[in-house]
Every structure is written in C-alpha cells, then in structure tokens.
Design a protein around this motif. Structure first.
Motif, PDB file in Angstrom:
ATOM      1  N   VAL A   1      -2.229  -5.255   3.582  1.00 53.91           N
ATOM      2  CA  VAL A   1      -1.427  -6.049   2.811  1.00 53.91           C
ATOM      3  C   VAL A   1      -1.762  -7.560   3.252  1.00 53.91           C
ATOM      4  CG1 VAL A   1       1.128  -6.724   2.487  1.00 53.91           C
ATOM      5  CG2 VAL A   1       0.399  -4.301   2.558  1.00 53.91           C
ATOM      6  N   GLY A   2      -1.688  -8.330   1.970  1.00 58.37           N
ATOM      7  CA  GLY A   2      -1.792  -9.764   2.044  1.00 58.37           C
ATOM      8  C   GLY A   2      -3.272 -10.248   1.678  1.00 58.37           C
TER       9      GLY A   2
ATOM     10  N   VAL B   1       0.996  -1.047  -0.076  1.00 62.03           N
ATOM     11  CA  VAL B   1      -0.003   0.148   0.101  1.00 62.03           C
ATOM     12  C   VAL B   1       0.643   1.136   0.037  1.00 62.03           C
ATOM     13  CG1 VAL B   1      -1.778   1.286   1.272  1.00 62.03           C
ATOM     14  CG2 VAL B   1      -1.695  -1.332   1.455  1.00 62.03           C
ATOM     15  N   ASP B   2       0.702   2.037  -0.790  1.00 65.18           N
ATOM     16  CA  ASP B   2       1.670   3.385  -0.923  1.00 65.18           C
ATOM     17  C   ASP B   2       1.014   4.312  -0.069  1.00 65.18           C
ATOM     18  OD1 ASP B   2      -0.101   4.690  -2.606  1.00 65.18           O
ATOM     19  OD2 ASP B   2       0.967   4.350  -4.420  1.00 65.18           O
ATOM     20  N   ARG B   3       1.761   5.572  -0.171  1.00 69.26           N
ATOM     21  CA  ARG B   3       1.611   6.776   0.416  1.00 69.26           C
ATOM     22  C   ARG B   3       0.088   7.391   0.129  1.00 69.26           C
ATOM     23  NH1 ARG B   3       2.430  12.233   2.360  1.00 69.26           N
ATOM     24  NH2 ARG B   3       2.739  13.582   0.553  1.00 69.26           N
ATOM     25  N   PHE B   4      -0.276   6.958  -0.988  1.00 67.40           N
ATOM     26  CA  PHE B   4      -1.458   7.668  -1.337  1.00 67.40           C
ATOM     27  C   PHE B   4      -2.773   6.671  -1.144  1.00 67.40           C
ATOM     28  CE2 PHE B   4       1.889   9.315  -4.134  1.00 67.40           C
ATOM     29  CZ  PHE B   4       1.677  10.881  -3.859  1.00 67.40           C
ATOM     30  N   GLY B   5      -2.343   5.624  -0.464  1.00 71.27           N
ATOM     31  CA  GLY B   5      -3.547   4.696  -0.137  1.00 71.27           C
ATOM     32  C   GLY B   5      -3.949   3.855  -1.433  1.00 71.27           C
ATOM     33  N   ASN B   6      -2.881   3.589  -2.582  1.00 63.79           N
ATOM     34  CA  ASN B   6      -3.360   2.854  -3.497  1.00 63.79           C
ATOM     35  C   ASN B   6      -2.906   1.450  -3.268  1.00 63.79           C
ATOM     36  OD1 ASN B   6      -3.903   5.083  -5.391  1.00 63.79           O
ATOM     37  ND2 ASN B   6      -1.908   5.552  -5.856  1.00 63.79           N
ATOM     38  N   LEU B   7      -3.693   0.432  -3.786  1.00 57.90           N
ATOM     39  CA  LEU B   7      -3.289  -0.949  -3.259  1.00 57.90           C
ATOM     40  C   LEU B   7      -2.544  -1.523  -4.585  1.00 57.90           C
ATOM     41  CD1 LEU B   7      -7.016  -1.496  -1.870  1.00 57.90           C
ATOM     42  CD2 LEU B   7      -5.017  -1.039  -0.635  1.00 57.90           C
ATOM     43  N   ILE B   8      -1.352  -1.961  -4.217  1.00 57.98           N
ATOM     44  CA  ILE B   8      -0.727  -2.617  -5.608  1.00 57.98           C
ATOM     45  C   ILE B   8      -0.659  -4.060  -5.186  1.00 57.98           C
ATOM     46  CG2 ILE B   8       2.042  -3.002  -6.140  1.00 57.98           C
ATOM     47  CD1 ILE B   8       1.145   0.037  -4.555  1.00 57.98           C
ATOM     48  N   THR B   9      -1.130  -4.678  -6.404  1.00 62.83           N
ATOM     49  CA  THR B   9      -1.547  -6.242  -6.348  1.00 62.83           C
ATOM     50  C   THR B   9      -0.475  -6.758  -7.037  1.00 62.83           C
ATOM     51  OG1 THR B   9      -2.392  -6.283  -8.542  1.00 62.83           O
ATOM     52  CG2 THR B   9      -3.885  -5.437  -6.814  1.00 62.83           C
ATOM     53  N   ASN B  10      -0.267  -8.232  -7.035  1.00 63.23           N
ATOM     54  CA  ASN B  10       0.858  -8.993  -7.809  1.00 63.23           C
ATOM     55  C   ASN B  10       0.226  -9.347  -8.999  1.00 63.23           C
ATOM     56  OD1 ASN B  10      -1.273 -10.873  -6.880  1.00 63.23           O
ATOM     57  ND2 ASN B  10      -0.126 -12.345  -6.108  1.00 63.23           N
ATOM     58  N   LEU B  11      -0.592  -8.706  -9.591  1.00 61.07           N
ATOM     59  CA  LEU B  11      -1.048  -8.780 -11.067  1.00 61.07           C
ATOM     60  C   LEU B  11      -0.191  -7.911 -12.004  1.00 61.07           C
ATOM     61  CD1 LEU B  11      -4.771  -8.977 -10.323  1.00 61.07           C
ATOM     62  CD2 LEU B  11      -3.691 -11.066 -11.318  1.00 61.07           C
ATOM     63  N   THR B  12       0.587  -8.498 -12.964  1.00 59.07           N
ATOM     64  CA  THR B  12       1.101  -7.528 -13.989  1.00 59.07           C
ATOM     65  C   THR B  12       0.147  -7.698 -15.403  1.00 59.07           C
ATOM     66  OG1 THR B  12       2.571  -9.270 -14.574  1.00 59.07           O
ATOM     67  CG2 THR B  12       3.261  -7.932 -13.055  1.00 59.07           C
ATOM     68  N   GLN B  13       0.536  -6.934 -16.266  1.00 61.96           N
ATOM     69  CA  GLN B  13      -0.137  -6.766 -17.692  1.00 61.96           C
ATOM     70  C   GLN B  13      -0.247  -8.241 -18.127  1.00 61.96           C
ATOM     71  OE1 GLN B  13      -0.482  -3.588 -19.751  1.00 61.96           O
ATOM     72  NE2 GLN B  13      -2.068  -5.329 -20.284  1.00 61.96           N
ATOM     73  N   LYS B  14       0.528  -9.268 -18.027  1.00 58.65           N
ATOM     74  CA  LYS B  14       0.601 -10.553 -18.609  1.00 58.65           C
ATOM     75  C   LYS B  14      -0.752 -11.298 -17.953  1.00 58.65           C
ATOM     76  CE  LYS B  14       3.904 -13.110 -16.053  1.00 58.65           C
ATOM     77  NZ  LYS B  14       3.336 -12.567 -14.837  1.00 58.65           N
ATOM     78  N   ASP B  15      -0.891 -10.958 -16.932  1.00 65.30           N
ATOM     79  CA  ASP B  15      -2.144 -11.904 -16.028  1.00 65.30           C
ATOM     80  C   ASP B  15      -3.353 -11.224 -16.334  1.00 65.30           C
ATOM     81  OD1 ASP B  15      -0.128 -13.155 -14.451  1.00 65.30           O
ATOM     82  OD2 ASP B  15       0.321 -11.284 -13.338  1.00 65.30           O
ATOM     83  N   LEU B  16      -3.431 -10.086 -17.158  1.00 62.43           N
ATOM     84  CA  LEU B  16      -4.899  -9.467 -17.302  1.00 62.43           C
ATOM     85  C   LEU B  16      -5.603 -10.087 -18.591  1.00 62.43           C
ATOM     86  CD1 LEU B  16      -3.853  -6.042 -16.066  1.00 62.43           C
ATOM     87  CD2 LEU B  16      -4.695  -7.756 -14.716  1.00 62.43           C
ATOM     88  N   PRO B  17      -6.772 -10.769 -18.555  1.00 60.90           N
ATOM     89  CA  PRO B  17      -7.705 -10.950 -19.800  1.00 60.90           C
ATOM     90  C   PRO B  17      -8.245  -9.470 -20.516  1.00 60.90           C
ATOM     91  CG  PRO B  17      -8.687 -11.861 -17.809  1.00 60.90           C
ATOM     92  CD  PRO B  17      -7.452 -10.961 -17.344  1.00 60.90           C
ATOM     93  N   GLU B  18      -8.668  -9.625 -21.553  1.00 61.88           N
ATOM     94  CA  GLU B  18      -9.059  -8.341 -22.182  1.00 61.88           C
ATOM     95  C   GLU B  18      -9.950  -7.592 -21.432  1.00 61.88           C
ATOM     96  OE1 GLU B  18     -10.541  -7.307 -26.946  1.00 61.88           O
ATOM     97  OE2 GLU B  18      -9.685  -9.299 -26.403  1.00 61.88           O
TER      98      GLU B  18
END
Lengths: 257, 257, 257
Positions: free
Chosen positions: C247-248, C177-194
C-alpha cells in the motif's frame, strides 16, 4: 426471519459489511447469522461441504446466502433453490450440489427480475448487488417465482463416492480438512466393514476411536465425525501435519481378514 | 435474551454455524453474540481468561456458552453454572474457574436431562448437540435444575498467583498474549510497589506508562491493561516479538530501592 | 437500531465481546453488526477506506463505531459525526476522513459528557469505555449534542489523488489490498482515458476486463472494482503476490497514443 451467510469474502474487507448492510436496508428485522466467510477463495466444493454439514441445524424457512463465485460477471446464472424446509441463494456453479443430494424435492429459479437487484450492479460483487438483496426480499415475503423462471438445467456436480477396487479394498478420498487439521473422508458408517485398516501416504491406521481423548498424543486414529463421515485425526496434534496431505488425496480402505 | 459464544471452533468450518442453527431452531428470538471462536485449540486457560475479562460487561441474564472441550465424548461432565447475574454452560474441565474466582455465590448443575439434547448425539461435537441446545432451552425459560442435579465436585483450577520470593522480589507469570502481542501478567495494581523493575528473558523494563502513545517506537514498557492486569507492551510493535516469550513464562518483579 | 462495528481489535481476544456486551447492557435491543475487526493494527487509512466502501449500503440511522486508536489514553479526542443519514463514533484521528469526503453536510461533536462513559475508564480501551457506550446511548435516543460540544477543528487527512505528471501520464497510487490480493488504486472511472497502460514495478498492464473469469490464469489485468476504483487483479492468483507491492506504492498510468 434468519438469513445465514456462507462465503469466501474473508473478514478483513468491506465485503461482508456491504452485504449485511444491503440486507438490513431492505429488511431491518432480518436476523443475519454468519456461518463462515473463510471458505478458501473460489473453492466451491469446500463451500458445498460446509453448507451441507450444517444447514439442517437451522430453523425452517432460513434463507441461506452462499457465495463462492469465481465466475461473477460472466454468463453464469444466479439461482434461488427452494427445498421443503429452506431457501438457498447462490451462483449457479454447483455450490448447492451437496444440498441437492440431500433433498428429495426442490425447485430452482433463476434470479433475473431486476426489480430485486441493487443498482448500479458491479461486475465483480454480486454478493452485494444480487444475492444479498434477493435474500432480503425473500425474507420480506417475495415469492420464489417472482425472482425469475424455474430452470431445470442448473449446474450440479457429483460427490466423489467410495469405490470398490477389489473384494476387500475400497478406494476413498479426503474431501475436507477442518480447523483442527482433522481429515474428513467420503466414507460413512455404511461403507465400513466390521474391522478395517486404511493406508494413506505410506502410513497404516487401524485404530477406530469413539472420542478424541482416548488416543495417545500424536497418534493417528480414525473417528466417526460430527458431519457423519469417517475422519482421520490426532489428539493434541493435527492429522494434516502428521500426514502431509491435501484435499482430493485418494487412499485405500482394506477389510481386515 | 442474549446468548454469547466463546469457543475454539475457529471460523472456517461448519461448527459455529451448526451451533447457531441449533440455538435458533429452539429459540428463534435468541440474540446470538460471538465473543470469539479463536481460542487456540484446546487451551482451556486462555478461554477462562477471555471469558473472565468480558463477561461482566454483558447484560444480566446473559447465557454464556463456553466450549473448549478436549475431553468431548469421554466421561467429562457438561455443566451449567448459575451466578447472581449470569448463566454459563461449559464442559466440566475447569474452563469456568476464573469466573468462579470472581463470584461469591454460584450453583453448578450437571447437564444430564436428555430431553434437552439434540439427537443423534455425536461423540465429537457436544457444542452442537448438548451445550447449544441447553443454552437455547435456558433462554426459553427452562430452570437450571431441570437440566440435572446440582453438583459440588466440579473441576476448578487455581489461578497462578504472584509469589514473594524475597523481601523485594516477587515471581510473576505471563498468563495471556493478546492480538497486538501485548503480554498480560498475573500482577494487578495491589501487587505493585511504588517503584519497580521487571526482569524477563534477560531484559529489564522499568518504564510504567499510562497509555501506548507515550512510548518510543519499539521500546518495551509496562502498562495497566484494560482487563485489570499489568501488561508488557510496545508501541507500534509487538512485545511478544521483541521478547520471544510464551504463556506460562515466569519473571521477577523487583522493588526499586 | 443497527450498530455496526469496524475495528482493529482482532477476533481472538475479549475486546469485541466486551464492546458488544457494553452495548447490549445499555440497549439490549441493539442490532449489532460486525463489519470487520481485522483492520491491520493501527492502520487508520485502511479503516477509513473500508468504512467508506460500505457505509452507504446500511439502513439510514445506522450508528457506526469505528475504532482504530493508536492514541488511546492520550489527549486525542473522541468524536461523534452526524451526517444526513448516519452517525459515526470514532477517535478524532482522521479515521472518518474518507466519509467526510463523501458527505456534503455533517456535524462533529466531541464526546465529553461523562454521563455516557463506562467506569472505571481504562487508559487503553476506549472502544469499551467510551465509544461503545456512546453508540448504545445514541441508539436509545440520546441526541448528538448531549454528548458534548460541536467542534470544527477535527482531524481530517486528504485522500491521495491521481496527479497529472505530463500530458499523457498520470501518477496514481495503490491505496488498499483486499483479501484476494487485488490491488485497489486511487483511480476512478473519470480518471481513465479511452485506452491506457499502467506501469508498476517494471511490469506493463494494459488489459482492462469486465470480470475476473475472462482472464488467463496468473495473468495480470485491470478491472473496475466494486468500491468504485480501478483494481489490479489476477484470476485464480493474487496480484499482490505477482507484483510484490505495498500500500502506498506509486505507479504511472499512460494514455495510449
């Protein structure tokens, strides 16, 4: 050459490290100075105030990178401002307004030359991908007009000015609150009658002091602060706690009869 | 030359940027190092403790600028201390006391030579207008006695010392709380009997550990800390939360029979 | 040479000052850069994420000193990792795992050569007594294998990976979780369906944006963040506040039919 950073990135994440890393990758001899990274998120006016309050203390030719950038990734432009003594790199969202108000002559260039970007350019972090590399290239000797064309229609907001509301009354405003809870107003020496009282949130304050330690504990008083503005302060306590006020709060200054 | 800063300016405002800018305007090659700017506002003793805990780790000839300055603008003096290996610039309010206690030979000069001030001198921010420029000029080769006359009547407070209150009991004190909530006492190795227990806020602690990871979670224990003092700590929790204590709290160390 | 620091020391105490002082005492020309000192105490994975997210932005030959060290003083080893472009100095507790996952070739050396330690070695602050001096000596030209023997059995944890749980569903995780409260996931571009929707804490989110300012205020949306991961964000508000998540936290990504 000095590159001074002023952002709302905070200091807990990778943002500041990434921006510094990019600068050093382009100019390993850059002297990077942190002004602050704790501008409240997206508060452009706080950034503008803070930058104005200290940029003239830096050596000539300092490159300031000022990034508070809620519009990152949108059509908002990125700009480089050249003043007589300094360079400023920032989003074109008004952040440099208070600097412009201090300067007689300045030129604004839009950052469009992709040669000076870091790739791939993210949609959310131009601090790393556009602003930091521009600063580093500038410190390496790239000329302002190599980054893009001069523009005239940059964003600029007016500073709130004290306003006479009657013969003896002026409406003024709290424009900033510092770490100590001191309330910085938009009143400067020239706005102050010989003797006056301010009324704010139902409280009257008429004591004007030369320094903090003159006051009683918890007493509210006024003082001419180090940024050139009248401040409302309290010794060994915080004026903001005592007055329960926010930035933007209006108040009345009354000339004493 | 290294100029190391230790202040209560905080990091959200223009204060740190202004001080750094002034230093670089006078000596653009100064290597500015932040020790901390988060000394709690006006806590002179915390500043003194923090400075003492790390100044010897710096290279010889480092110039320390230590500013916690509730008396700014009043008659309190500004001083430069020269020790065998270092220079210290600070208000004359006792901030350097713990350094003086570590040093055999040192000389104190009052900063009075206006040639080395920044004008106009504000009444509230001598960090920018007096202390920072002095450090920069010193790093440029100005001699200590060029800043003003040597003085002998500088302010110096005594450190609280552990005190025998009976044959087997010593009264000691919490002198600092660190970021992890560890409670630093004024007890050093030489004050500790072979086997002992401390009693603090109704709790007895007798476990003395060599390192943190030996402990059970949430267990209170004692450890000889990295600043040379006995600390009260808790692994994966914060001793200050578990004990609900403030700096200045007294407690009893009892030699075990 | 650049020495970049990433720790959980915080910025209010003497810890950072001491580490910097030691580095400068050994190599006064070291260019010390703060990445962050505000990794939450003892959160090794946050440190690993943060380091991975920015180390490639630094110039080649940068020495990273990464210290989050709950096992300090115990038998845990101290290591130096040499990759193709960089050096990393850290406790052997998995902190460098995410870096290892990015690098094809690297060598790990245990820091055992006492010639490069600072004495006396405390039991609680190897950042000052072992890691910082190693970085400074490395920047002075000491070879990695002079610090100790190469080891192969260093600690390394796996990153949590998104996991297919049905033909159209993937289980993913909030990793930061960053300073702005954005939640970072473990998903990258290649994991994302259309086209897809995520379900997290009872809320469905299907809007994928290119940048922040596209969104309505307080609306939750997804965005590909600057560290290369899908993030859950909110414009002018904090996603972590809106979702009340840690987190988690696991969640489901569903391919839209």
């Amino acid at each position: 050459m000095v590159i001074a950073l002023l952002t709302d990135f905070g200091t807990k994440d990778y943002f500041v490290g990434a921006a510094k890393g990019i600068i050093l990758s382009i100019n390993e001899n850059a002297q990077i100075i942190d002004i602050t990274h704790e501008i409240p998120p997206q508060e452009i006016k706080s950034a503008s105030f803070t930058l104005r309050a200290c940029y003239k203390d830096f050596p000539k030719k300092t490159v300031f990178v000022a990034v508070v950038d809620p519009g990152v990734g949108s059509e908002r432009r990125a700009i480089l401002a050249e003043t007589e003594d300094y360079y400023f790199i920032a989003p074109d969202n008004g952040l440099l307004s208070f600097v412009f108000n201090e300067e007689k002559n300045f030129f604004i260039f839009e950052l469009t030359n992709e040669k000076f970007f870091k790739y791939p350019i993210s949609r959310t972090f131009h601090g790393r991908d556009i602003f930091a590399p521009a600063a580093a290239h500038l410190s390496n000797g790239t000329k302002p007009n190599e980054f893009g064309k001069e523009i005239k229609d940059f964003v600029r907001f007016e500073e709130s000015q004290p306003r006479k509301v009657s013969k003896k009354e002026t409406e003024a405003e709290i424009i900033y609150v510092d770490r100590f809870g001191n309330l910085i107003t938009n009143l400067t020496q020239k706005d102050l009658p010989e003797s006056f009282t301010i009324e704010i949130n139902g409280k009257k304050i008429s004591k004007l002091q030369n320094f903090f330690a003159e006051a009683e504990k918890n007493e509210l008083f006024m003082i001419l602060g180090s940024a050139g503005f009248l401040e409302i302060a309290s010794f060994q306590d915080s004026a903001i706690n005592l007055l329960n006020i926010k930035v933007g709060q209006k108040f009345i200054l009354k000339e004493n009869s």
